[in-house]
Design a protein around this motif. Structure first.
Motif, PDB file in Angstrom:
ATOM      1  N   TRP A  97      48.689 -14.130  14.608  1.00 56.13           N
ATOM      2  CA  TRP A  97      48.034 -12.899  14.192  1.00 56.13           C
ATOM      3  C   TRP A  97      48.963 -12.056  13.324  1.00 56.13           C
ATOM      4  O   TRP A  97      48.518 -11.316  12.452  1.00 56.13           O
ATOM      5  CB  TRP A  97      47.581 -12.092  15.401  1.00 56.13           C
ATOM      6  CG  TRP A  97      46.224 -12.470  15.897  1.00 56.13           C
ATOM      7  CD1 TRP A  97      45.911 -13.085  17.067  1.00 56.13           C
ATOM      8  CD2 TRP A  97      44.982 -12.267  15.220  1.00 56.13           C
ATOM      9  NE1 TRP A  97      44.555 -13.284  17.165  1.00 56.13           N
ATOM     10  CE2 TRP A  97      43.957 -12.783  16.053  1.00 56.13           C
ATOM     11  CE3 TRP A  97      44.625 -11.695  13.997  1.00 56.13           C
ATOM     12  CZ2 TRP A  97      42.611 -12.753  15.686  1.00 56.13           C
ATOM     13  CZ3 TRP A  97      43.276 -11.652  13.632  1.00 56.13           C
ATOM     14  CH2 TRP A  97      42.304 -12.177  14.472  1.00 56.13           C
ATOM     15  N   GLU A 101      48.301 -14.214   6.896  1.00 58.15           N
ATOM     16  CA  GLU A 101      46.874 -14.507   6.999  1.00 58.15           C
ATOM     17  C   GLU A 101      46.237 -13.700   8.137  1.00 58.15           C
ATOM     18  O   GLU A 101      45.169 -13.115   7.974  1.00 58.15           O
ATOM     19  CB  GLU A 101      46.652 -15.993   7.235  1.00 58.15           C
ATOM     20  CG  GLU A 101      45.181 -16.389   7.321  1.00 58.15           C
ATOM     21  CD  GLU A 101      44.999 -17.864   7.582  1.00 58.15           C
ATOM     22  OE1 GLU A 101      45.962 -18.515   8.009  1.00 58.15           O
ATOM     23  OE2 GLU A 101      43.882 -18.374   7.343  1.00 58.15           O
ATOM     24  N   SER A 104      45.888 -10.059   7.222  1.00 63.07           N
ATOM     25  CA  SER A 104      44.806  -9.843   6.260  1.00 63.07           C
ATOM     26  C   SER A 104      43.460  -9.763   6.968  1.00 63.07           C
ATOM     27  O   SER A 104      42.605  -8.945   6.629  1.00 63.07           O
ATOM     28  CB  SER A 104      44.789 -10.975   5.224  1.00 63.07           C
ATOM     29  OG  SER A 104      45.979 -10.980   4.463  1.00 63.07           O
ATOM     30  N   ILE A 105      43.272 -10.631   7.972  1.00 58.65           N
ATOM     31  CA  ILE A 105      42.021 -10.618   8.739  1.00 58.65           C
ATOM     32  C   ILE A 105      41.928  -9.345   9.576  1.00 58.65           C
ATOM     33  O   ILE A 105      40.886  -8.680   9.623  1.00 58.65           O
ATOM     34  CB  ILE A 105      41.930 -11.863   9.638  1.00 58.65           C
ATOM     35  CG1 ILE A 105      41.837 -13.132   8.774  1.00 58.65           C
ATOM     36  CG2 ILE A 105      40.733 -11.764  10.579  1.00 58.65           C
ATOM     37  CD1 ILE A 105      41.913 -14.412   9.566  1.00 58.65           C
ATOM     38  N   LEU A 108      40.696  -6.149   8.040  1.00 56.21           N
ATOM     39  CA  LEU A 108      39.282  -6.026   7.716  1.00 56.21           C
ATOM     40  C   LEU A 108      38.537  -5.201   8.754  1.00 56.21           C
ATOM     41  O   LEU A 108      37.395  -4.812   8.547  1.00 56.21           O
ATOM     42  CB  LEU A 108      38.639  -7.423   7.628  1.00 56.21           C
ATOM     43  CG  LEU A 108      39.098  -8.315   6.470  1.00 56.21           C
ATOM     44  CD1 LEU A 108      38.521  -9.708   6.632  1.00 56.21           C
ATOM     45  CD2 LEU A 108      38.689  -7.708   5.135  1.00 56.21           C
ATOM     46  N   SER A 109      39.180  -4.935   9.885  1.00 50.80           N
ATOM     47  CA  SER A 109      38.534  -4.181  10.961  1.00 50.80           C
ATOM     48  C   SER A 109      38.099  -2.807  10.473  1.00 50.80           C
ATOM     49  O   SER A 109      38.789  -2.149   9.690  1.00 50.80           O
ATOM     50  CB  SER A 109      39.494  -4.023  12.150  1.00 50.80           C
ATOM     51  OG  SER A 109      38.951  -3.142  13.110  1.00 50.80           O
ATOM     52  N   PRO A 178      38.475  -8.943  14.370  1.00 49.15           N
ATOM     53  CA  PRO A 178      37.606  -9.656  13.424  1.00 49.15           C
ATOM     54  C   PRO A 178      37.714 -11.172  13.594  1.00 49.15           C
ATOM     55  O   PRO A 178      38.812 -11.723  13.716  1.00 49.15           O
ATOM     56  CB  PRO A 178      38.137  -9.208  12.060  1.00 49.15           C
ATOM     57  CG  PRO A 178      38.788  -7.885  12.315  1.00 49.15           C
ATOM     58  CD  PRO A 178      39.395  -8.019  13.674  1.00 49.15           C
ATOM     59  N   HIS A 179      36.565 -11.850  13.578  1.00 52.04           N
ATOM     60  CA  HIS A 179      36.551 -13.297  13.749  1.00 52.04           C
ATOM     61  C   HIS A 179      35.205 -13.856  13.294  1.00 52.04           C
ATOM     62  O   HIS A 179      34.239 -13.115  13.108  1.00 52.04           O
ATOM     63  CB  HIS A 179      36.783 -13.676  15.219  1.00 52.04           C
ATOM     64  CG  HIS A 179      35.706 -13.186  16.129  1.00 52.04           C
ATOM     65  ND1 HIS A 179      35.596 -11.861  16.521  1.00 52.04           N
ATOM     66  CD2 HIS A 179      34.659 -13.837  16.718  1.00 52.04           C
ATOM     67  CE1 HIS A 179      34.551 -11.712  17.315  1.00 52.04           C
ATOM     68  NE2 HIS A 179      33.953 -12.899  17.453  1.00 52.04           N
ATOM     69  N   VAL A 241      31.565 -16.879   5.667  1.00 56.46           N
ATOM     70  CA  VAL A 241      32.567 -15.818   5.831  1.00 56.46           C
ATOM     71  C   VAL A 241      31.919 -14.444   5.970  1.00 56.46           C
ATOM     72  O   VAL A 241      32.514 -13.533   6.558  1.00 56.46           O
ATOM     73  CB  VAL A 241      33.584 -15.807   4.668  1.00 56.46           C
ATOM     74  CG1 VAL A 241      34.391 -17.086   4.659  1.00 56.46           C
ATOM     75  CG2 VAL A 241      32.882 -15.590   3.336  1.00 56.46           C
ATOM     76  N   LEU A 244      31.735 -12.783   9.428  1.00 53.63           N
ATOM     77  CA  LEU A 244      32.911 -12.229  10.114  1.00 53.63           C
ATOM     78  C   LEU A 244      32.536 -10.879  10.707  1.00 53.63           C
ATOM     79  O   LEU A 244      31.948 -10.032  10.040  1.00 53.63           O
ATOM     80  CB  LEU A 244      34.074 -12.084   9.135  1.00 53.63           C
ATOM     81  CG  LEU A 244      35.384 -11.548   9.741  1.00 53.63           C
ATOM     82  CD1 LEU A 244      36.584 -12.311   9.189  1.00 53.63           C
ATOM     83  CD2 LEU A 244      35.549 -10.053   9.460  1.00 53.63           C
ATOM     84  N   HIS A 246      33.321  -7.934  14.293  1.00 52.76           N
ATOM     85  CA  HIS A 246      34.197  -7.515  15.393  1.00 52.76           C
ATOM     86  C   HIS A 246      33.489  -6.447  16.209  1.00 52.76           C
ATOM     87  O   HIS A 246      32.540  -5.804  15.751  1.00 52.76           O
ATOM     88  CB  HIS A 246      35.546  -7.003  14.876  1.00 52.76           C
ATOM     89  CG  HIS A 246      35.487  -5.697  14.140  1.00 52.76           C
ATOM     90  ND1 HIS A 246      35.615  -4.482  14.767  1.00 52.76           N
ATOM     91  CD2 HIS A 246      35.316  -5.420  12.823  1.00 52.76           C
ATOM     92  CE1 HIS A 246      35.535  -3.508  13.864  1.00 52.76           C
ATOM     93  NE2 HIS A 246      35.346  -4.048  12.678  1.00 52.76           N
TER      94      HIS A 246
END
Length: 278
Positions: A97, A101, A104-105, A108-109, A178-179, A241, A244, A246
């Motif tokens: 985490w 990478e 970056s994810i 996005l939250s 986010p996932h 994508v 994605l 959360h």
């Protein structure tokens, strides 16, 4: 159905799921793990089987465990080896985490209080992350839920297989990162909404969406592209994508949701998932 879940929770009848690492960001997990590791290696330190590590960093206990398993595996029980392996897996998840990478994810939250300034850069405030706790859906409840599937997806249980079913309980301050779900379709049912916060967020939609949860309400969304759509990976459905999402931070109260992940197993190609919505 809601009453069945509530009574199960109140009677502590729900079983925590073993399929998720919900304690990845736990502030207490590291200290608890070190106690486990020290208890495993202490007898080997006491009798001189392994050397004492006098370093002051927070990986001392783990290094001693790895040394013991590597050099004296016959002196470590199978259960202790499994316990240590799980600890390693959790810590590796944290590091993933914290990779470029992963960051970056995380950024996005739509829970912007997770992001803080560090000089000229924006970073994730890891101390602000606390995840909801997951439990297995009781078999008698899962059977009732699967009978609902034909009301939202054509073909019901003949065309759709349940691959995962969990109940997620969020206390104040909890959220979900986010996932993208590893399935074709997800049915998310709200069993108890919180008083403030806790929305289901899709940050990559245009515009980004915050979906509010209501008791007994739910959402159906698809995390893959339908088989009839162009895709590079012929081995299975590509991830979408845009799915994605959360769980927003619960600011007040407590939120409980049920998540049902479904896999399409029909023989015919579907051009768009809208074709299978009942």
């Amino acid at each position: 159905m809601i009453q069945l879940v509530q009574s199960s929770i109140e009677s502590s009848a729900l079983t925590p799921t073993s399929a998720y690492q919900e304690d990845v960001f736990s502030k207490e997990a590291w200290d608890a793990e070190d106690i486990i590791l020290r208890n495993i290696v202490q007898p080997l330190l006491d009798d001189g089987t392994i050397p004492k590590d006098d370093s002051s960093d927070n990986e001392v206990a783990l290094r001693s465990f790895v040394y013991a398993v590597t050099h004296h595996p016959h002196k470590i029980t199978q259960d202790d080896i499994i316990a240590g392996a799980n600890i390693i897996q959790r810590r590796e998840a944290v590091e993933r985490w914290k990779s470029d990478e992963g960051l970056s994810i995380m950024k996005l939250s739509m829970d912007y209080d997770m992001i803080k300034e560090e000089g000229d850069n924006m970073a994730v405030d890891w101390d602000e992350i606390s995840l909801g706790k997951r439990y297995e859906v009781p078999s008698e409840l899962l059977d009732k839920i699967e009978h609902v599937i034909p009301t939202v997806l054509k073909g019901g249980r003949d065309l759709w297989t349940t691959t995962d079913a969990t109940i997620v309980k969020y206390h104040e301050g909890d959220l979900q990162v986010p996932h993208i779900d590893p399935c074709d379709a997800t049915l998310l049912i709200c069993l108890q909404p919180c008083l403030e916060g806790g929305s289901t967020c899709f940050p990559l939609l245009d515009p980004p969406r915050r979906l509010e949860n209501s008791r007994g309400g739910g959402y159906l969304f698809f995390s893959s592209h339908a088989m009839g759509q162009d895709q590079d990976d012929s081995s299975g459905n590509e991830r979408n994508v845009l799915s994605l999402h959360h769980g927003g931070r619960v600011l007040k109260g407590e939120k409980i949701v049920m998540q049902i992940m479904l896999e399409y197993n029909g023989d015919e190609d579907v051009q768009t998932w809208l074709e299978v919505v009942a």
